[in-house]
Design a protein around this motif. Sequence first.
Motif, mmCIF file in Angstrom:
data_model
loop_
_atom_site.group_PDB
_atom_site.id
_atom_site.type_symbol
_atom_site.label_atom_id
_atom_site.label_comp_id
_atom_site.label_asym_id
_atom_site.label_seq_id
_atom_site.Cartn_x
_atom_site.Cartn_y
_atom_site.Cartn_z
ATOM 1 N N MET A 381 31.774 4.270 18.225
ATOM 2 C CA MET A 381 32.551 3.100 18.633
ATOM 3 C C MET A 381 31.665 1.876 18.803
ATOM 4 N N GLU A 382 30.413 2.086 19.190
ATOM 5 C CA GLU A 382 29.525 0.945 19.404
ATOM 6 C C GLU A 382 29.053 0.326 18.092
ATOM 7 N N ASP A 383 29.186 1.087 16.999
ATOM 8 C CA ASP A 383 28.658 0.628 15.718
ATOM 9 C C ASP A 383 29.713 0.137 14.751
ATOM 10 N N ARG A 384 30.974 0.227 15.105
ATOM 11 C CA ARG A 384 32.010 -0.158 14.157
ATOM 12 C C ARG A 384 33.155 -0.808 14.906
ATOM 13 N N LYS A 385 34.106 -1.291 14.123
ATOM 14 C CA LYS A 385 35.292 -1.875 14.728
ATOM 15 C C LYS A 385 36.025 -0.803 15.510
ATOM 16 N N PRO A 386 36.447 -1.113 16.728
ATOM 17 C CA PRO A 386 37.151 -0.123 17.526
ATOM 18 C C PRO A 386 38.466 0.248 16.886
ATOM 19 N N GLN A 387 38.814 1.511 16.984
ATOM 20 C CA GLN A 387 40.046 1.971 16.377
ATOM 21 C C GLN A 387 40.855 2.739 17.402
ATOM 22 N N GLU A 388 41.610 3.671 16.928
ATOM 23 C CA GLU A 388 42.565 4.379 17.772
ATOM 24 C C GLU A 388 41.888 5.054 18.946
ATOM 25 N N SER A 613 43.643 -13.221 26.154
ATOM 26 C CA SER A 613 42.396 -12.560 25.750
ATOM 27 C C SER A 613 41.843 -13.218 24.496
ATOM 28 N N ASP A 614 40.588 -13.614 24.566
ATOM 29 C CA ASP A 614 39.931 -14.167 23.374
ATOM 30 C C ASP A 614 39.108 -13.109 22.653
ATOM 31 N N GLU A 615 39.352 -11.816 22.991
ATOM 32 C CA GLU A 615 38.629 -10.721 22.343
ATOM 33 C C GLU A 615 39.505 -9.927 21.379
ATOM 34 N N ILE A 616 40.733 -10.398 21.160
ATOM 35 C CA ILE A 616 41.632 -9.686 20.245
ATOM 36 C C ILE A 616 41.531 -10.250 18.834
ATOM 37 N N MET A 617 41.508 -11.569 18.701
ATOM 38 C CA MET A 617 41.672 -12.207 17.396
ATOM 39 C C MET A 617 40.534 -13.193 17.136
ATOM 40 N N ILE A 618 40.134 -13.267 15.860
ATOM 41 C CA ILE A 618 39.150 -14.264 15.440
ATOM 42 C C ILE A 618 39.558 -14.818 14.079
ATOM 43 N N TYR A 619 39.315 -16.115 13.889
ATOM 44 C CA TYR A 619 39.504 -16.722 12.572
ATOM 45 C C TYR A 619 38.237 -16.495 11.752
ATOM 46 N N PRO A 620 38.334 -15.915 10.546
ATOM 47 C CA PRO A 620 37.150 -15.858 9.685
ATOM 48 C C PRO A 620 36.574 -17.263 9.514
ATOM 49 N N GLY A 621 35.271 -17.367 9.585
ATOM 50 C CA GLY A 621 34.620 -18.663 9.530
ATOM 51 C C GLY A 621 34.174 -19.140 10.897
ATOM 52 N N PRO A 626 28.883 -12.534 20.917
ATOM 53 C CA PRO A 626 28.073 -11.302 20.823
ATOM 54 C C PRO A 626 28.739 -10.139 21.539
ATOM 55 N N GLY A 627 28.766 -8.997 20.865
ATOM 56 C CA GLY A 627 29.274 -7.771 21.474
ATOM 57 C C GLY A 627 30.773 -7.599 21.468
ATOM 58 N N VAL A 628 31.531 -8.615 21.042
ATOM 59 C CA VAL A 628 32.995 -8.510 21.047
ATOM 60 C C VAL A 628 33.460 -7.813 19.768
ATOM 61 N N LYS A 629 34.302 -6.804 19.933
ATOM 62 C CA LYS A 629 34.861 -6.070 18.796
ATOM 63 C C LYS A 629 36.283 -6.583 18.545
ATOM 64 N N TYR A 630 36.385 -7.640 17.756
ATOM 65 C CA TYR A 630 37.688 -8.256 17.504
ATOM 66 C C TYR A 630 38.605 -7.280 16.762
ATOM 67 N N ARG A 631 39.895 -7.313 17.109
ATOM 68 C CA ARG A 631 40.852 -6.378 16.530
ATOM 69 C C ARG A 631 41.592 -6.961 15.330
ATOM 70 N N GLN A 682 26.429 -13.040 11.324
ATOM 71 C CA GLN A 682 27.581 -12.268 11.805
ATOM 72 C C GLN A 682 28.889 -12.927 11.395
ATOM 73 N N ARG A 683 28.930 -14.258 11.447
ATOM 74 C CA ARG A 683 30.121 -14.979 11.003
ATOM 75 C C ARG A 683 30.422 -14.662 9.542
ATOM 76 N N ASP A 684 29.398 -14.724 8.698
ATOM 77 C CA ASP A 684 29.594 -14.494 7.266
ATOM 78 C C ASP A 684 29.955 -13.046 6.972
ATOM 79 N N LEU A 685 29.391 -12.109 7.721
ATOM 80 C CA LEU A 685 29.732 -10.693 7.520
ATOM 81 C C LEU A 685 31.208 -10.444 7.819
ATOM 82 N N LEU A 686 31.725 -11.088 8.874
ATOM 83 C CA LEU A 686 33.144 -10.935 9.196
ATOM 84 C C LEU A 686 34.017 -11.550 8.106
ATOM 85 N N SER A 687 33.613 -12.702 7.582
ATOM 86 C CA SER A 687 34.373 -13.340 6.505
ATOM 87 C C SER A 687 34.434 -12.447 5.276
#
Length: 811
Positions: A381-388, A613-621, A626-631, A682-687
């Motif tokens: 869970m610490e290394d990837r996007k959180p899931q179920e 909550s600002d930890e649920i959603m992010i706009y690519p770009g 740091p450390g937030v696992k956006y859903r 990190q921004r570019d990796l998410l995009s």
Amino acid sequence: MAEFLFWVLMCLFLCPCVNGSEEAKKRYPQEPPWRIHTLFSVECQNYFDWQTVGLVHSFRKAGQPGPITRLLSCTDDEKKSYRGMNLAPTFEVPSMSRHPKTSDWYPAINKPAGVVHWLEHSKEAENVDWVVILDADMIIRGPIIPWEIGAEKGRPVAAYYGYLVGCDNILADLHTKHPELCDKVGGLLAMHIDDLRKLAPLWLSKTEEVREDRAHWATNFTGDIYGKGWISEMYGYSFGAAEAGLRHKINDNLMIYPGYIPREGVEPILLHYGLPFKVGNWSFSKLDHHEDDIVYKCGKLFTEPPYPKEVKMMEPDPNKKRSLLINTECINTLNEGLLAQHAADGCPSPKWSKYLSFLKSNTFAELTKPKHPTPASLELMEDRKPQEVTYEAEKPHPKIHTVFSTECTPYFEWQTVGLIHSFRLSGQPGNITRLLSCTDDDLKQYKGHDLAPTHYIPSMSRHPLTDDWYPAINKPAAVLHWLNHAEIDAEFIVILDADMVMRGPITPWEFKAERGRPVSTPYEYLIGCDNELAKLHTRHPEACDKVGGVIIMHIDDLRKFALLWLHKTEEVRADKDHYATNITGDIYASGWISEMYGYSFGAAELKLRHLISDEIMIYPGYVPEPGVKYRVFHYGLEFRVGNWSFDKAKWRDTDMVNRCWAKFPDPPEPSILNDTDKDIMQRDLLSIECIRTINEALRLHHERRKCQDPNSPPATLNSDNTTTTTEVAYSRKFGKVDTSYTVKSNKAETNTSRELSEPTRTDGGFRPLAFWLVVLWAVSGLGFLAVLLCLFSGHKGKGTRGRHHRNKRKA
């Protein structure tokens, strides 16, 4: 003869010693690099005896290296009548079910007490490097090798128990000096023996401490639905590990509860049947067999589940089908273990039945051969996007239903494909429904019915009363229509936009949504909540929250709120005097975000205050925290990586779904990114992740459509809607080119049907091709006249020339 064969088969079940089966010997032809020991804790009860049989049988079958030991807690009176000493290699530990000092009745404390006793008094504990601790109500599907699943000294691996909310509140502050180290874990534990020696006494003492803290047994402190302190042992483990300074590597893939759907690509190697589960009309609950002495009744088995062939006919969805097959595998392995135990106890061979024949078949052997973790299974869970999240063994979480709103256009079709694909990957619990708003004419021509589970809604893009063209109003109108016309059994509704990609589950229990307290994400540009706009359109402007995008709301709140959402949207849309940017924040000053204000003002009318909550959603770009696992990715804005960019608005009229192998331009490879600035990287990796997910969704969609020639290069569209690779679809039956699926430029797309059916008009002059056709016709005519003259030039010559002419034509 049949009886002889039966005993031979039973011997094959039992022959592998408890140190591992032939599978383990194949995997480790020599001794494993470190010594492993598996432990589980039980009491002297029939309830634990049949669980012991199932676990030990699966241990042998899975090829788990090293020995297994049952920590058996019995009182002296229980031991006098106990029949199950031969069920497993056993280390007896004093029972602490009745606490010797407090007289508190709490059998769960036997688990840490048994581990402490084993460490102090067992000679085996002196010859161990790694320990795997399991619960009795588990089935092992494959070897659990601590170092292979990521365990290190000082970093145990454990399964996720998300319901241990006491790690986040005052309970942790009261019971550990290091609440920040409290991990919500349990079920599967794999750790180094030195860590266990440090942890075990703290595990026991913290269990006693939490058990005695009756003032904080309440559900809101512990998450225990009974409020009886029953999960004190689980908190004892988490608080003890925090005191010992142990941080876990948390894995929520290796263990699964039967009844839940594993993620795509994940192979669970441990089944924890702590919750009821079913397949069709068949069901199983361990609590129904609390007093069952099935181990000691020859030939008695649990009710047989449906056969694999029947399961495959029940469910078309491959991932749900796999889940149902895992359910049947769990109970079939239990029954196979019971058969083997009955044979070992000297029971007569049972009468032949179809079910017994199946359990002894090669088909069942193949289905239950040892499984090994896939790369996806090993993701932490610490290394990837959180899931179920893993669900509470004593209480299922409330049901969730996810909805999103779309229209009958190509623009929403490719967004739907991307969202549905990411929903399946994310591990989001519950179902998803597309709310599809279409006019009658649009619906007649619409081809995308099978893209998602769909609820159809009359379109309000053109308002029936005002004739205002405002498609965004379809969102609240669709939610209201769905609530009024669909059968909904979910307690919480998650509302998304179509232009989103899910990266992990969005659950009310994780983000603390409650009845009367919805959760959403911040939309700070809704400045109308702070000025006269709110005062004009709601009686409670102080309750106006600047939120949108992702919404988690209790169904009761949504039923009260949906009509207000629609009415307030109409009201704000009609208020053209206040469209100005300085009032609304809408840069176009066109009233386009009226629906968003409709939501905020409607919620304010009911005084529904949101947890934001600002930890649920992010706009690519955007640069991630740091450390937030956006859903969720919300790709509503243009974003770029170097010279590459993506803007959804440029693909509004592009049919990505019905054109075989169409996809968006590939983003750059992550390997070429500049890692000088970690935030930018990190921004570019998410995009890159966002657009790759959508392209993968399109590829799988085209595969499902059985597009021809899947090995040819896919048609990649540029932002101007031109192709970089020519794409043609071929007719299966006739092998002819079908130009109706050829990717065209943006200009051609506006009237594709006319271009394909009408001839191209000219300016009245001859084109080169037409000119040569006229010349050819004239030459042919002159040639024909010349042939006629030759035919009548003489009898002899005529015959010769005629034969020669015919031969030439044949040739």
